[in-house]
Write a protein that holds these residues in place. Sequence first.
Motif, short mmCIF file in Angstrom:
data_model
loop_
_atom_site.label_atom_id
_atom_site.label_comp_id
_atom_site.label_asym_id
_atom_site.label_seq_id
_atom_site.Cartn_x
_atom_site.Cartn_y
_atom_site.Cartn_z
N ALA A 143 -7.82 11.78 36.32
CA ALA A 143 -8.75 11.39 35.26
C ALA A 143 -8.75 12.40 34.12
N THR A 144 -8.49 13.66 34.46
CA THR A 144 -8.57 14.74 33.48
C THR A 144 -7.52 15.79 33.81
N ARG A 145 -7.03 16.44 32.76
CA ARG A 145 -6.12 17.57 32.90
C ARG A 145 -6.82 18.81 32.36
N LEU A 146 -6.56 19.93 33.00
CA LEU A 146 -7.13 21.20 32.55
C LEU A 146 -6.04 22.26 32.64
N VAL A 147 -5.83 22.99 31.55
CA VAL A 147 -4.92 24.12 31.54
C VAL A 147 -5.76 25.37 31.36
N HIS B 24 3.72 23.25 18.82
CA HIS B 24 4.30 22.20 19.66
C HIS B 24 3.46 21.98 20.93
N ALA B 25 2.93 23.07 21.50
CA ALA B 25 2.06 22.93 22.67
C ALA B 25 0.75 22.26 22.26
N GLU B 26 0.18 22.66 21.14
CA GLU B 26 -1.05 22.01 20.63
C GLU B 26 -0.82 20.52 20.45
N ASP B 27 0.33 20.15 19.86
CA ASP B 27 0.65 18.73 19.65
C ASP B 27 0.77 18.00 20.98
N ALA B 28 1.30 18.68 22.00
CA ALA B 28 1.45 18.05 23.31
C ALA B 28 0.09 17.72 23.94
N PHE B 29 -0.93 18.51 23.63
CA PHE B 29 -2.27 18.29 24.17
C PHE B 29 -2.97 17.12 23.47
N ALA B 30 -2.58 16.82 22.27
CA ALA B 30 -3.31 15.84 21.45
C ALA B 30 -3.02 14.40 21.87
N ASP B 31 -4.03 13.56 21.76
CA ASP B 31 -3.90 12.11 21.90
C ASP B 31 -3.22 11.67 23.19
N LYS B 32 -3.61 12.26 24.30
CA LYS B 32 -3.07 11.88 25.60
C LYS B 32 -3.94 10.78 26.24
N THR B 33 -3.31 9.90 27.01
CA THR B 33 -4.05 8.88 27.74
C THR B 33 -4.97 9.56 28.76
N ILE B 34 -4.46 10.59 29.41
CA ILE B 34 -5.27 11.39 30.32
C ILE B 34 -5.67 12.64 29.55
N PRO B 35 -6.97 12.79 29.25
CA PRO B 35 -7.36 13.97 28.44
C PRO B 35 -7.11 15.28 29.16
N LYS C 228 5.31 24.73 24.53
CA LYS C 228 5.34 23.39 25.12
C LYS C 228 6.13 23.39 26.42
N ALA C 229 7.22 24.12 26.45
CA ALA C 229 8.04 24.18 27.66
C ALA C 229 7.27 24.74 28.86
N ASP C 230 6.26 25.57 28.59
CA ASP C 230 5.44 26.14 29.66
C ASP C 230 4.59 25.09 30.37
N ILE C 231 4.34 23.98 29.71
CA ILE C 231 3.43 22.97 30.26
C ILE C 231 4.07 21.60 30.45
N ASP C 232 5.35 21.46 30.11
CA ASP C 232 6.02 20.15 30.23
C ASP C 232 5.98 19.60 31.66
N SER C 233 6.28 20.44 32.65
CA SER C 233 6.29 19.93 34.03
C SER C 233 4.88 19.53 34.47
N PHE C 234 3.87 20.21 33.95
CA PHE C 234 2.48 19.85 34.27
C PHE C 234 2.16 18.46 33.73
N PHE C 235 2.53 18.19 32.48
CA PHE C 235 2.27 16.87 31.91
C PHE C 235 3.00 15.78 32.69
N THR C 236 4.22 16.04 33.08
CA THR C 236 4.99 15.06 33.84
C THR C 236 4.34 14.79 35.19
N ALA C 237 4.04 15.84 35.94
CA ALA C 237 3.47 15.67 37.28
C ALA C 237 2.07 15.06 37.23
N SER C 238 1.25 15.47 36.28
CA SER C 238 -0.12 14.98 36.23
C SER C 238 -0.22 13.56 35.66
N GLY C 239 0.87 13.04 35.14
CA GLY C 239 0.89 11.66 34.66
C GLY C 239 1.27 10.65 35.73
N LYS C 240 1.63 11.12 36.92
CA LYS C 240 2.04 10.24 38.01
C LYS C 240 0.84 9.70 38.78
#
Length: 143
Positions: A118-122, A132-143, A94-106
């Motif tokens: 509109a969409t996120r892609l890793v 924990h990373a799988e859980d971070a991907f689930a149920d996001k407002t931005i898929p 999860k720590a590997d992608i936390d900054s991505f989720f933060t930046a892409s939510g702006k």
Amino acid sequence: MAGEKVEQTLDSILEKFREDASSNREIGDLFERLIASYLLADPKYDFEHVWLWGEWPNRWGADTGIDLVAQERETGEFWAIQCKFYLPSHTLQKADIDSFFTASGKKFPTKDTECSFATRLVVTTTDKISQHAEDAFADKTIP
């Protein structure tokens, strides 16, 4: 031989990156450019543009988690893309992608309006993902 087509597998290209690059940053840069080219060439994706973060006209500073931005041809919507070049044995945390989720939510301004991704892609070179990373991907407002 002149005119002979050289076939390369993705694995051989990635191994060449590992051999030729002088730093992890250089490997990452090569991988980002490879993925940008792939996304423009694959008919599954209908992108008008795929920019490296530093080339995207709407960026808001240094790379803080988003590596590429793609724009869909038909809708004009933007995708935030994170590229992670790891050894296949690495487990994405999860720590590997936390900054991505933060930046892409702006939200970000464009020349016409304010937008959100509109969409996120890793894209990663490992298929091992922590729970924990799988859980971070689930149920996001931005898929």
